[in-house]
Design an enzyme around this catalytic site. Structure first.
Site, PDB file in Angstrom:
ATOM      1  N   ALA A   1      13.270  10.635  29.672  1.00 53.92           N
ATOM      2  CA  ALA A   1      14.042  11.344  28.601  1.00 53.92           C
ATOM      3  C   ALA A   1      14.981  10.387  28.039  1.00 53.92           C
ATOM      4  CB  ALA A   1      14.963  12.620  29.172  1.00 53.92           C
ATOM      5  N   TYR A   2      15.754   9.661  28.950  1.00 56.87           N
ATOM      6  CA  TYR A   2      16.838   8.460  28.336  1.00 56.87           C
ATOM      7  C   TYR A   2      16.019   7.476  27.906  1.00 56.87           C
ATOM      8  CZ  TYR A   2      20.713   5.484  28.562  1.00 56.87           C
ATOM      9  OH  TYR A   2      21.733   4.557  28.143  1.00 56.87           O
TER      10      TYR A   2
END
Length: 249
Positions: free
Chosen positions: A155-156
């Site tokens: 996600a990051y």
């Protein structure tokens, strides 16, 4: 410490309650500028503004994931300071560490919504004001994870890659005006957010940095402040590396 001329300039720094954002805000203030610090942690924000103790700083509790909150805060900053010259999009959340096939869907959505959609919200709200004045400096804080991708941080990594693409698109759209849009890609820095990650994950990403250490907050602030200054009058849509040699492009 290098000093840039921020006299009569007004900056918004998102996620400015601590870490890189706070350090950038303090550097701009020390160089004669005025700063509106945005953070969704109201208690931390109040503490930070009190510790800085400057008449040229204000704090606003803003959830950048909420467009209405961003638009209201933008109007309030213009009402308070009269203008916005600089936008530092620093706010983000990291999310958990897990393989992609086990990554919690809601966590993925939350990380992208704050780090990427929130950055879009801030640009969307502030850019028209900069266009009207034909002046602006926007710096988006991405990450080396956006260039290379970190395992167990889908996600990051995806969010920060998206921030780089947003920077390139917006930079091209505004290239005919005196508005620059650039990004920086830090490696892991000594921030509360970074140090909250799993020890084995921190050890992994630290081992990939040829400098052999974490990024100092002052080092990040120095590059961001140059990109925020009037002297950065030509370069736009570009990515500036802060990875300690991890990425060489």
């Amino acid at each position: 410490m290098n000093s840039y001329d921020f006299k009569d300039r007004v900056a918004i720094v998102t996620g400015g309650g601590q870490g890189i954002g706070r350090t950038v805000a303090e550097r701009i203030l020390a160089s004669g500028g005025k700063v509106s610090i945005w953070d969704r942690d109201a208690a931390l924000l109040e503490k930070t503004v009190a510790e800085i103790g400057s008449a040229n700083v204000e704090g606003r509790a803003v959830d950048i994931g909420d467009l209405a909150s961003v638009e209201a805060a933008t109007a309030a900053v213009i009402g308070h300071f009269g203008q916005i010259d600089i936008l530092i999009n620093n706010a983000a959340i990291v999310g958990p560490n897990a393989p992609t096939w086990e990554y919690p869907p809601q966590a993925f959505s939350d990380v992208v919504h704050i780090g990427l959609t929130g950055t879009f919200h801030c640009c969307r709200a502030v850019v028209p004001h900069m266009m009207a004045r034909n002046y602006g400096r926007i710096v988006n804080v991405s990450s080396v994870a956006g260039k290379e991708g970190n395992p167990n941080a889908v996600a990051y990594s995806s969010t920060k890659a998206g921030v780089l693409a947003l920077t390139k698109s917006l930079g091209k759209e505004l290239a005919t005006q005196n508005i620059s849009v650039n990004a920086v890609t830090p490696a892991v820095a000594k921030t509360t957010m970074a140090l909250s990650q799993a020890p084995e994950f921190l050890a992994y990403i630290l081992a990939k940095i040829p400098r052999g250490r974490m990024l100092e907050l002052s080092e990040a602030a120095s590059m961001i402040c140059f990109l925020s200054s009037e002297e950065n009058s030509f370069t736009t849509g570009a990515t500036f590396d802060l990875s300690g040699g991890r990425a060489t492009y």
